[in-house]
Design a protein around this motif. Structure first.
Motif, mmCIF file in Angstrom:
data_model
loop_
_atom_site.group_PDB
_atom_site.id
_atom_site.type_symbol
_atom_site.label_atom_id
_atom_site.label_comp_id
_atom_site.label_asym_id
_atom_site.label_seq_id
_atom_site.Cartn_x
_atom_site.Cartn_y
_atom_site.Cartn_z
ATOM 1 N N PRO A 47 60.912 55.153 8.682
ATOM 2 C CA PRO A 47 60.214 53.982 9.623
ATOM 3 C C PRO A 47 59.064 53.484 9.022
ATOM 4 O O PRO A 47 58.237 53.967 8.199
ATOM 5 C CB PRO A 47 59.936 54.948 10.653
ATOM 6 N N TYR A 101 65.865 53.225 11.837
ATOM 7 C CA TYR A 101 65.954 53.273 13.134
ATOM 8 C C TYR A 101 66.635 54.554 13.897
ATOM 9 O O TYR A 101 66.143 54.949 15.071
ATOM 10 C CB TYR A 101 66.913 52.093 13.643
ATOM 11 N N GLU A 140 63.735 56.875 13.601
ATOM 12 C CA GLU A 140 62.660 56.444 14.994
ATOM 13 C C GLU A 140 63.051 57.007 16.259
ATOM 14 O O GLU A 140 62.353 57.707 17.098
ATOM 15 C CB GLU A 140 62.609 54.922 14.969
ATOM 16 N N TRP A 193 66.429 47.818 18.760
ATOM 17 C CA TRP A 193 65.673 47.100 18.022
ATOM 18 C C TRP A 193 66.048 45.604 18.843
ATOM 19 O O TRP A 193 67.223 45.257 18.935
ATOM 20 C CB TRP A 193 66.159 46.704 16.513
ATOM 21 N N ASP A 220 64.506 42.732 14.531
ATOM 22 C CA ASP A 220 65.587 42.542 13.225
ATOM 23 C C ASP A 220 64.891 41.751 12.011
ATOM 24 O O ASP A 220 65.071 42.114 10.886
ATOM 25 C CB ASP A 220 66.991 42.436 13.781
#
Length: 780
Positions: free
Chosen positions: A295, A439, A442, A459, A464
């Protein structure tokens, strides 16, 4: 061989499949499996037991299988008592049809009835399923023969079981679409009726398995099978990353540093915590360069619903430390790249005496070409659900790299490999973005922070575009010295672009071998004197894979330059290109500087200029090359070799009075060797044309003060429906045999589209396009 008890244990935690094969993504119970499939199952496997989990990188051969493995990779085929055949697909489905193509390959060799075939999705486990990175246009290229042998071995075991049941020689038994037949006695029996007995037999040795004669194929190469997930997709039952739901699930968004390498200096979450539904606000560490797949860092907001998480993120007050890339400006950086391109750089291929030949040339032509940053922008932005509880992590994600996600979760959470599981959903597009699982990590960090509740990390489109992995920005400078006939006697090409290696190592300044091998060092022209150089370029954003990667700038520059040379010589562009390629011959790529060769054996995959010539001739013929066009219209042509496949595009464009460019028709020819699923090949080429048009006409990412300037599709423009050509004609050029090597399909269609359009614009207007996108360049 795996028996019922073991298979039940394996599948009990696997994603379930819907009626047509789409994952429902709820864990199956043993009772549920027995009720849905019957108690008797046939499966094929390389070996008993699961390999030891290891955190170090897995080592694979050229076919994508771990070194030392035999042919049949783990569990891929199951046959239930009712005859239902379930094929496990180990590659990620993002519209390219891999779930269908793998299943039809198994079904054909198994001689199965397609209406009785289902698909389930493998979870991330490369020790079990082989390489699972869905990239490089290699899924069928590497696994087609494995799945043929898997299906054929299953068929042989069913025949042997039937022979024992009837007490006849196995040689007297044949199969006929899910039925075993003994012609002498007229007896017939369905696959499900002998599956249990077949499951007790050893898997036959690979060399003893007899593959079908291709003349007997029912599905392979026929192009008559639609997408196996089509009903679920069109009725809304298909499960994508954004569709996953878990009991007690929370939702999260992250406020990330607006500049690559930046970090949180301080933040105030007082107003965020007042937003109804917000559960937790916490800081995620990040900002390290190189960033790899981890991340970026920032501040996470976890809430009871997505809207609350969005409003909570909006209410955050954050002071950012923008870090080393605070001044990144793409306009300024372009000037730096151009300066680098005009000076000598690292030589990556050389032959003959370029400087001497250039000095003696009758004429010299030079040009520079520019390609901006691009972003993948899949219709489904990155999304993942993760639950970290009781010392284990389970994730559900639209990922192209489940093993990569697995390994990064291990690293981020400090968990052993056998305590991490990544389930793969359908992907609403990928184009390389979803091979990088930041992601997914995350989502797991958010779950751990809230005490183990499942968390869906979302997202937005702005996330993005602002925080992605971008296709590199590049300047390509080409110079050629021409003889009295207008043919090059000297060729110099300098390619300057930040490298993908910059996310893995501190500040590398040169492109890596795989980037150089995408249309640069393996330029297949018959040139007596050639020098290719790669000057230095630094990276200021995360550089990542984008569909067809460095083939985009290399093909755009080279194919545009060839058309410029043809004009300088007063020659037809098609004839000139074919003369430059030279006669049909096979080139060992390693002899011209390509040490990568798309990861393939150069003996099996030489560069075949005859195949490149054929696709160029086919595309040109399809477009009616040479015909007279109305004023303001033009035909352009380009060909390219990438991912061991040959493609060419002929584009007809019309340029309006205000400089607007309309693509009226495109002919695209492709030679990928044997064509396993022609319907999907056509679809991939059609999609490549539309995506390539976006790169040519509208799409770009720019940066000021380190920040992305485009935030949604109003800024980063993809081609709209009304801009699509009225006709896209796909020409499948046959070559090779089913015993020979396959090429790639997903990526090779994109590179020749932009140069074909640019060359057509010149034919229509007399104006050269040397930078992408065209946008309003012709309006002056």
């Amino acid at each position: 061989m795996i028996h019922e008890a073991k298979l039940m244990a394996e599948l009990a935690s696997a994603p379930e499949a819907s009626e047509s094969g789409a994952p429902i993504l709820s864990n199956l119970s043993r009772r549920g499996i027995l009720g849905g499939m019957g108690a008797l199952v046939l499966a094929l496997s390389v070996r008993e037991g699961r390999a030891e989990e290891k955190s170090e990188p897995k080592k694979f051969g050229a076919d994508g299988m771990p070194h030392g493995w035999q042919d049949d990779p783990t569990i891929f085929v199951a046959i239930a008592a009712d005859g239902t055949v379930t094929v496990t697909n180990h590659r990620s489905e993002m519209g390219q049809g891999v779930r269908t193509s793998i299943a039809l390959t198994v079904a054909d060799e198994l001689d199965a009835d397609w209406s009785k075939v289902k698909v389930v999705q493998a979870w991330g486990d490369e020790t079990r399923f082989g390489n699972q990175d869905t990239d490089g246009s290699r899924s069928l290229r590497h696994f087609f023969r494995h799945f043929r042998h898997t299906g054929a071995a299953a068929r042989a075991m069913l025949i042997q079981a039937a022979a024992a049941k009837w007490n006849v020689p196995a040689s007297e038994i044949t199969t006929d679409k899910h039925v075993l037949v003994h012609a002498k006695s007229g007896r017939r029996i369905g696959y499900g009726e002998v599956a249990a007995a077949a499951a007790e037999l050893p898997v036959p040795a690979r060399e003893s398995v007899r593959l079908k004669d291709p003349k007997a194929f029912r599905y392979i190469g026929k192009g008559e099978i639609g997408i196996i997930d089509n009903r679920d997709i069109t009725t809304g039952r298909a499960v994508y990353g954004l569709d996953v739901k878990r009991d007690g699930m929370l939702y999260a968004l992250v406020a990330r540093p607006p500049v690559y390498g930046g970090k949180v200096a301080s933040y105030d979450d007082a107003e965020t915590l007042k937003v109804p539904g917000v559960v937790k606000v916490f800081k995620i560490d990040g900002g390290a360069i190189p960033s790899e797949f981890m991340p970026l860092g920032g501040v996470a907001v976890v809430a009871k619903n997505t809207w609350a998480a969005m409003k909570g993120r909006e209410a955050l007050k954050i002071t950012w430390d923008d870090g080393p890339n605070a001044n990144y400006d793409t306009d300024v950086f372009r000037g730096e790249l151009e300066k680098a391109a005009r000076a000598p750089g690292k030589v990556v291929r050389t032959a003959g005496d370029v400087d001497g030949a250039m000095a003696k040339a009758k004429r010299k032509v030079e040009a520079e070409y520019f390609v901006p940053h691009l972003v993948q922008a899949p219709m489904e932005p990155p999304a993942a659900v993760a639950q970290v509880k009781d010392g284990a992590c389970e994730a559900w994600a639209c990922t192209q790299g489940p093993q990569a996600a697995h390994d990064r979760l291990m690293k981020a959470l400090g968990l052993p490999g056998d305590k991490v599981r990544v389930n793969v959903t359908l992907l609403g597009g990928g184009f390389g973005r979803k091979s990088k699982p930041d992601y997914v990590v995350e989502a797991a960090l958010c779950s751990r922070e809230v005490g183990g509740a499942p968390v869906k990390l979302v997202w937005t489109r702005e996330d993005d575009l602002h925080h992605g992995y971008y296709h590199t920005i590049s300047v390509e400078r080409l110079e050629a010295g021409l003889d009295e006939k207008g043919m090059p006697v000297a060729w110099l090409h300098r390619s300057v672009a930040p490298t993908i290696g910059s996310i893995f190592a501190p500040d590398p300044k040169h492109e890596l071998p795989f980037e150089l091998g995408m249309g640069l060092v393996n330029t297949p022209f018959a040139l007596p004197n050639i020098r290719l150089e790669n000057p230095e370029a630094a990276a200021h954003v995360r550089i990542g894979w984008f569909r067809s990667v460095s083939n985009i700038p290399h093909a755009f520059a080279i194919q545009s330059f060839v058309a410029e040379l043809a004009h300088a010589a007063g020659r037809d562009p098609k004839d000139y290109l074919l003369d430059l390629i030279g006669p049909a011959r096979r080139i060992d790529p390693t002899t011209i500087g390509d040490v990568w060769n798309h990861g393939e054996d150069p003996a099996l995959y030489p560069i075949d200029t005859g195949r490149l010539r054929r696709v160029i001739e086919t595309a040109a013929k399809g477009a009616g090359w040479g015909r007279k066009l109305a004023k303001g219209r033009g035909l352009g042509l380009a060909g390219h070799y990438s991912f061991v496949t040959y493609t060419a595009v002929a584009a007809e464009v019309e340029v309006g009075p205000k400089g607007e460019v309309k693509v009226n028709a495109v002919d695209i020819a492709v030679d990928c060797g044997p064509q396993v699923n022609p319907e999907r090949i056509r679809s991939q080429m059609e999609g490549a044309v539309v995506m390539g048009m976006g790169l040519a006409l509208t799409s770009q990412m720019t940066f000021k003060n380190g920040r992305a300037e485009q935030g949604n599709f109003d800024g980063f423009e993809v081609v709209r429906l009304d801009a699509a050509p009225k006709e896209v004609r796909v020409h499948l050029v046959p070559s090779g045999t089913w015993d020979g090597p396959l090429g790639g399909v997903g990526e090779p269609g994109v590179p020749p589209v932009a140069p074909a359009i640019a060359n057509a614009v010149f034919q229509a207007t007399g104006r050269r396009v040397r930078q992408l996108p065209i946008r309003d360049q012709l309006s002056a």
